[in-house]
Write a protein that holds these residues in place. Structure first.
Motif, PDB file in Angstrom:
ATOM      1  N   UNK A   1       0.838  -1.191   0.000  1.00 22.22           N
ATOM      2  CA  UNK A   1       0.000   0.000   0.000  1.00 22.22           C
ATOM      3  C   UNK A   1       0.879   1.250   0.000  1.00 22.22           C
ATOM      4  N   UNK A   2       0.236   2.391  -0.160  1.00 24.40           N
ATOM      5  CA  UNK A   2       0.970   3.654  -0.287  1.00 24.40           C
ATOM      6  C   UNK A   2       1.847   3.941   0.919  1.00 24.40           C
ATOM      7  N   UNK A   3       1.332   3.667   2.098  1.00 27.06           N
ATOM      8  CA  UNK A   3       2.094   3.958   3.316  1.00 27.06           C
ATOM      9  C   UNK A   3       3.345   3.089   3.397  1.00 27.06           C
ATOM     10  N   UNK A   4       3.219   1.798   3.039  1.00 28.75           N
ATOM     11  CA  UNK A   4       4.370   0.899   3.113  1.00 28.75           C
ATOM     12  C   UNK A   4       5.437   1.300   2.102  1.00 28.75           C
ATOM     13  N   UNK A   5       5.022   1.670   0.901  1.00 30.23           N
ATOM     14  CA  UNK A   5       5.988   2.104  -0.114  1.00 30.23           C
ATOM     15  C   UNK A   5       6.720   3.349   0.355  1.00 30.23           C
ATOM     16  N   UNK A   6       5.973   4.314   0.880  1.00 29.20           N
ATOM     17  CA  UNK A   6       6.596   5.554   1.363  1.00 29.20           C
ATOM     18  C   UNK A   6       7.572   5.271   2.491  1.00 29.20           C
ATOM     19  N   UNK A   7       7.196   4.356   3.382  1.00 23.07           N
ATOM     20  CA  UNK A   7       8.057   4.017   4.516  1.00 23.07           C
ATOM     21  C   UNK A   7       9.368   3.395   4.039  1.00 23.07           C
ATOM     22  N   UNK A   8       9.306   2.510   3.042  1.00 17.58           N
ATOM     23  CA  UNK A   8      10.514   1.880   2.502  1.00 17.58           C
ATOM     24  C   UNK A   8      11.413   2.932   1.863  1.00 17.58           C
ATOM     25  N   UNK A   9      10.838   3.829   1.070  1.00 15.68           N
ATOM     26  CA  UNK A   9      11.640   4.848   0.390  1.00 15.68           C
ATOM     27  C   UNK A   9      12.316   5.786   1.383  1.00 15.68           C
ATOM     28  N   UNK A  10      11.641   6.065   2.491  1.00 12.37           N
ATOM     29  CA  UNK A  10      12.213   6.966   3.482  1.00 12.37           C
ATOM     30  C   UNK A  10      13.253   6.255   4.363  1.00 12.37           C
ATOM     31  N   UNK A  11      12.909   5.075   4.872  1.00 13.18           N
ATOM     32  CA  UNK A  11      13.798   4.362   5.799  1.00 13.18           C
ATOM     33  C   UNK A  11      15.076   3.882   5.127  1.00 13.18           C
ATOM     34  N   UNK A  12      14.952   3.330   3.931  1.00 15.81           N
ATOM     35  CA  UNK A  12      16.097   2.699   3.291  1.00 15.81           C
ATOM     36  C   UNK A  12      16.770   3.571   2.226  1.00 15.81           C
ATOM     37  N   UNK A  13      16.101   4.645   1.829  1.00 13.26           N
ATOM     38  CA  UNK A  13      16.689   5.521   0.825  1.00 13.26           C
ATOM     39  C   UNK A  13      16.827   6.955   1.291  1.00 13.26           C
TER      40      UNK A  13
ATOM     41  N   UNK B   1       5.234  11.566  -1.865  1.00 10.90           N
ATOM     42  CA  UNK B   1       4.759  11.958  -3.198  1.00 10.90           C
ATOM     43  C   UNK B   1       5.013  10.861  -4.221  1.00 10.90           C
ATOM     44  N   UNK B   2       6.187  10.233  -4.129  1.00 11.11           N
ATOM     45  CA  UNK B   2       6.513   9.155  -5.055  1.00 11.11           C
ATOM     46  C   UNK B   2       5.584   7.965  -4.831  1.00 11.11           C
ATOM     47  N   UNK B   3       5.363   7.616  -3.566  1.00 11.33           N
ATOM     48  CA  UNK B   3       4.492   6.480  -3.251  1.00 11.33           C
ATOM     49  C   UNK B   3       3.065   6.730  -3.739  1.00 11.33           C
ATOM     50  N   UNK B   4       2.593   7.949  -3.550  1.00  8.22           N
ATOM     51  CA  UNK B   4       1.236   8.281  -4.000  1.00  8.22           C
ATOM     52  C   UNK B   4       1.120   8.155  -5.514  1.00  8.22           C
ATOM     53  N   UNK B   5       2.121   8.630  -6.223  1.00  7.38           N
ATOM     54  CA  UNK B   5       2.105   8.557  -7.685  1.00  7.38           C
ATOM     55  C   UNK B   5       2.181   7.109  -8.171  1.00  7.38           C
ATOM     56  N   UNK B   6       2.972   6.283  -7.491  1.00  4.21           N
ATOM     57  CA  UNK B   6       3.077   4.869  -7.874  1.00  4.21           C
ATOM     58  C   UNK B   6       1.723   4.184  -7.732  1.00  4.21           C
TER      59      UNK B   6
ATOM     60  N   UNK C   1       8.920   7.971 -13.722  1.00  8.58           N
ATOM     61  CA  UNK C   1       7.946   8.521 -12.772  1.00  8.58           C
ATOM     62  C   UNK C   1       8.663   9.311 -11.671  1.00  8.58           C
ATOM     63  N   UNK C   2       9.735   8.762 -11.136  1.00 10.54           N
ATOM     64  CA  UNK C   2      10.445   9.441 -10.055  1.00 10.54           C
ATOM     65  C   UNK C   2      11.040  10.757 -10.551  1.00 10.54           C
TER      66      UNK C   2
END
Length: 323
Positions: free
Chosen positions: A144-156, A163-168, A186-187
């Motif tokens: 889901x959007x929250x999990x994607x955003x969390x991965x991008x923030x924690x690991x990247x 914004x990226x997670x929402x667009x994905x 997209x990014x």
């Protein structure tokens, strides 16, 4: 793919092997064989009664190891994540050194079909072991959007993770993300090119790779397993390539160097025993190495030595661990 494109230049080769303090009759493990640059250097230091254990989670790396070293009686090879090194019977007699070269190897980056790079369009895979686990495409299709955003923030540490997670999530309804070029585009659309010399997808691709391969969890387990298998005086030599990895290695060495509890009525007291001591400070590649191999520019090498019970009271728990 041309052979030169798949050539892997080992980072800080001399420094990493020197950190192991290789003895001719010792028993050593290279937990990230890659294409064998560090392994060859260790093997060159071993005598006829020395042993070199090779591991890698990448089937292609293991195939390369088998092709080159299978006939050497000093060498044993296992296809597995280094986090499981303690489960390998070959490590049970104890190890005199463990070498870990973390991150992605040049062959993995250069072979577009592996899906690690945003520089060429390919299947969005990113698995180091393509025989198991979910790919990056699978993760982006199901999270889901929250999990994607969390991965991008924690690991990247991606500032635009939400914004990226929402667009994905919005775009995948019409067209699932299955190609590296599709995700990179997209990014770039969301982030723009705000960091000179750095592609806007760099942080997100790193984050997805770490998530797909469970790299930080594997590192934590691997460091603990290495400590248990190391003989007294054995060395741990670890090369990291981003701050999350290096922080984990640094904290592990610090935490295993013993904790001091302050005592207002007397001298400080050792709260937990020291099992490791840092050997010197963090080591970085030279300017010449970075010029010859730009991929080495973010590398950090840390070396530690396992202590005996008798040593636990004489080494400072912070010795060399502040770098």
């Amino acid at each position: 793919m041309a052979e030169q494109q798949l050539r892997h230049i080992p980072v800080m080769l001399g420094e990493a092997v020197e950190g192991l303090s290789v003895q001719p009759g010792g028993r050593y493990l290279d937990g990230t064989f890659g294409r064998g640059g560090h392994a060859r250097a260790v093997l060159a230091c071993l005598g006829s009664d020395g042993r070199l254990l090779l591991m890698d989670r990448d089937p292609q790396a293991i195939a390369a190891a088998q092709a080159e070293f299978a006939d050497d009686p000093r060498v044993s090879i296992r296809h597995a994540n280094f986090s499981t090194l303690g489960e390998w019977n070959e490590t049970a007699p104890g190890l005199d050194g463990v070498l870990l070269d973390l991150g992605v190897s040049s062959p993995q980056l250069d072979e577009a079909a592996r899906g690690f790079s945003f520089m060429a369009d390919a299947d969005l895979d990113m698995r180091m072991d393509t025989s198991q686990g979910e790919s990056a495409a699978d993760f982006l299709a199901n999270a889901d959007e929250r999990e994607i955003a969390d991965v991008l923030w924690r690991f990247g540490e991606e500032r635009h993770s939400r914004r990226i997670a929402r667009a994905i999530v919005e775009d995948r309804e019409a067209t699932p993300f299955t190609r590296t070029g599709q995700l990179a585009a997209l990014i770039e659309r969301i982030v723009g090119r705000r960091e000179p010399g750095k592609h806007p997808a760099t942080r997100s691709f790193q984050a997805l790779r770490i998530r797909v391969n469970g790299e930080l969890d594997a590192l934590d387990r691997g460091l603990s397993a290495a400590l248990e298998r190391l003989n007294v005086g054995g060395r741990l030599s670890v090369i990291s390539f981003h701050s999350l990895e290096d922080r984990a290695v640094k904290m592990f060495i610090r935490d295993q160097s013993g904790r001091i509890k302050n005592n207002r009525r007397g001298p400080p007291v050792m709260e937990s025993p020291a099992r490791l001591r840092a050997v010197g400070k963090a080591i970085f590649p030279s300017d010449d190495e970075i010029a010859a191999n730009p991929r080495s520019r973010s590398a950090v090498l840390r070396v530690a030595e396992k202590l005996s019970v008798a040593d636990e009271s004489v080494h400072s728990p912070r010795e060399g661990a502040h770098a």
